[in-house]
Design a protein around this motif. Structure first.
Motif, mmCIF file in Angstrom:
data_model
loop_
_atom_site.group_PDB
_atom_site.id
_atom_site.type_symbol
_atom_site.label_atom_id
_atom_site.label_comp_id
_atom_site.label_asym_id
_atom_site.label_seq_id
_atom_site.Cartn_x
_atom_site.Cartn_y
_atom_site.Cartn_z
ATOM 1 N N THR A 36 46.032 45.399 47.418
ATOM 2 C CA THR A 36 44.675 45.164 46.888
ATOM 3 C C THR A 36 43.797 46.413 46.870
ATOM 4 N N ASP B 260 42.477 49.586 45.540
ATOM 5 C CA ASP B 260 42.581 50.174 44.197
ATOM 6 C C ASP B 260 42.914 51.662 44.219
ATOM 7 N N HIS C 173 51.251 44.237 37.048
ATOM 8 C CA HIS C 173 50.024 43.695 36.454
ATOM 9 C C HIS C 173 50.182 43.502 34.946
ATOM 10 N N ARG D 254 43.753 39.527 39.580
ATOM 11 C CA ARG D 254 43.004 40.485 38.750
ATOM 12 C C ARG D 254 43.516 40.505 37.307
ATOM 13 N N ASP D 255 44.652 39.867 37.071
ATOM 14 C CA ASP D 255 45.204 39.822 35.711
ATOM 15 C C ASP D 255 44.727 38.601 34.937
ATOM 16 N N ARG E 6 38.234 36.394 33.542
ATOM 17 C CA ARG E 6 37.239 35.641 34.343
ATOM 18 C C ARG E 6 36.883 34.309 33.728
ATOM 19 N N GLU F 298 40.056 37.056 47.671
ATOM 20 C CA GLU F 298 40.249 37.903 46.482
ATOM 21 C C GLU F 298 39.677 37.211 45.235
ATOM 22 N N ARG G 50 36.020 37.703 45.468
ATOM 23 C CA ARG G 50 35.661 39.108 45.201
ATOM 24 C C ARG G 50 35.700 39.394 43.697
ATOM 25 N N LEU G 51 36.730 38.873 43.043
ATOM 26 C CA LEU G 51 36.893 39.135 41.611
ATOM 27 C C LEU G 51 36.073 38.168 40.751
ATOM 28 N N VAL H 278 36.788 35.089 40.104
ATOM 29 C CA VAL H 278 37.660 34.311 39.225
ATOM 30 C C VAL H 278 37.537 32.848 39.640
#
Ligand SMILES: C[S@@+](CC[C@H](N)C(=O)[O-])C[C@H]1O[C@@H](n2cnc3c(N)ncnc32)[C@H](O)[C@@H]1O
Length: 237
Positions: free
Chosen positions: A41, A43, A62, A90-91, A94, A116, A119-120, A122
């Motif tokens: 995670t 980056d 990804h 992350r893929d 949103r 996660e 955080r993202l 989603v």
């Protein structure tokens, strides 16, 4: 004299590791799980460590996950197992309209996946505790099953592949990756260390992987080596 030993209530971590059940180590949140979370995670450092450790780029994971997810219509059902700390989230766009289930045997990993997702930002991620060898989903539930970086952690990957194929609907796709035991001398040390630490299962060669998938009734099997990993795709007829 016949000695009766009292049965332990819960097998200890050491016992489980000695029995070679890597899944049990993960379930108990083995220290490697925390390290793995950082690598997958972070980056900045993550991609570098990933490349050093596996001889491949995490970007490929990804890209493959994103391509598989992008191809789905709204409302499609996705199972991500084992989801680990939510590397694939992350893929996801949103504003995705997928029904996304992230499953793992480790409650700690599921907490990391939920963190996660927050955080993202989603939305719409369902998490559930599950053993990939014995999923509680009905046959033909999912349009896409993602299984990245997981089969090598399991005591019985052939059984797991069978289970992943079972929950795919006809025409549904399996997409993922795994370490294989024939990825070259450079990566032998990974296996030896992973087995010794109790976080890797017996694994298999690419030929084994192809056979597990064929035995599970999957077709259009494609295996692409990338460093220590083999990326896999297949379809349920
Ligand atoms: C190396 S992590 C990778 C997961 C994630 N897909 C990724 O690519 O980062 C392996 C995961 O497998 C999970 N796991 C191990 N045995 C399992 C089992 N029998 N059923 C479900 N998850 C399992 C572990 O808890 C861990 O989260």
């Amino acid at each position: 004299m016949h000695v009766v030993h009292p049965a332990p209530r819960e097998p200890s971590r050491r016992y489980r590791r000695a029995m070679g059940d890597a899944s049990a180590s993960w379930r108990l949140d083995h220290p490697w799980a925390k390290v793995y979370e950082r690598v997958s995670t972070d980056d900045r450092l993550g991609p570098l460590l990933w490349r050093l450790g596996t001889g491949s780029s995490v970007d490929e994971l990804h890209a493959r996950a994103a391509a598989a997810l992008d191809a789905l219509p709204p409302g499609a059902r996705v199972l991500d197992v084992p989801c680990g700390s939510g590397i694939v989230l992350r893929d996801l766009p949103r504003d995705h309209a997928l029904r996304y289930v992230a499953a793992d045997i480790s409650p700690a990993m599921l907490r990391r996946t939920r963190a996660e997702a927050e955080r993202l930002e989603v939305p719409g991620i369902e998490t559930k505790e599950a053993d990939v060898h014995r999923l509680d989903d009905q046959d033909h539930t999912y349009d896409l099953v993602l299984t990245f970086t997981g089969l090598h952690c399991l005591p019985d990957p052939a059984m797991a592949v069978h289970e992943l194929a079972r929950v795919l609907r006809p025409g549904g796709r399996l997409v993922g990756s795994t370490l294989t035991t024939d990825a070259g001398l450079r990566h032998r040390a990974t296996w030896v260390a992973g087995r010794a630490a109790g976080v890797l299962g017996p694994g298999g060669t690419r030929a084994d992987l192809r056979r597990w998938m064929a035995d599970a009734g999957l077709v259009d099997v494609d295996l692409t080596p990338a460093g220590a990993f083999t990326y896999l795709t297949a379809r349920r007829p």
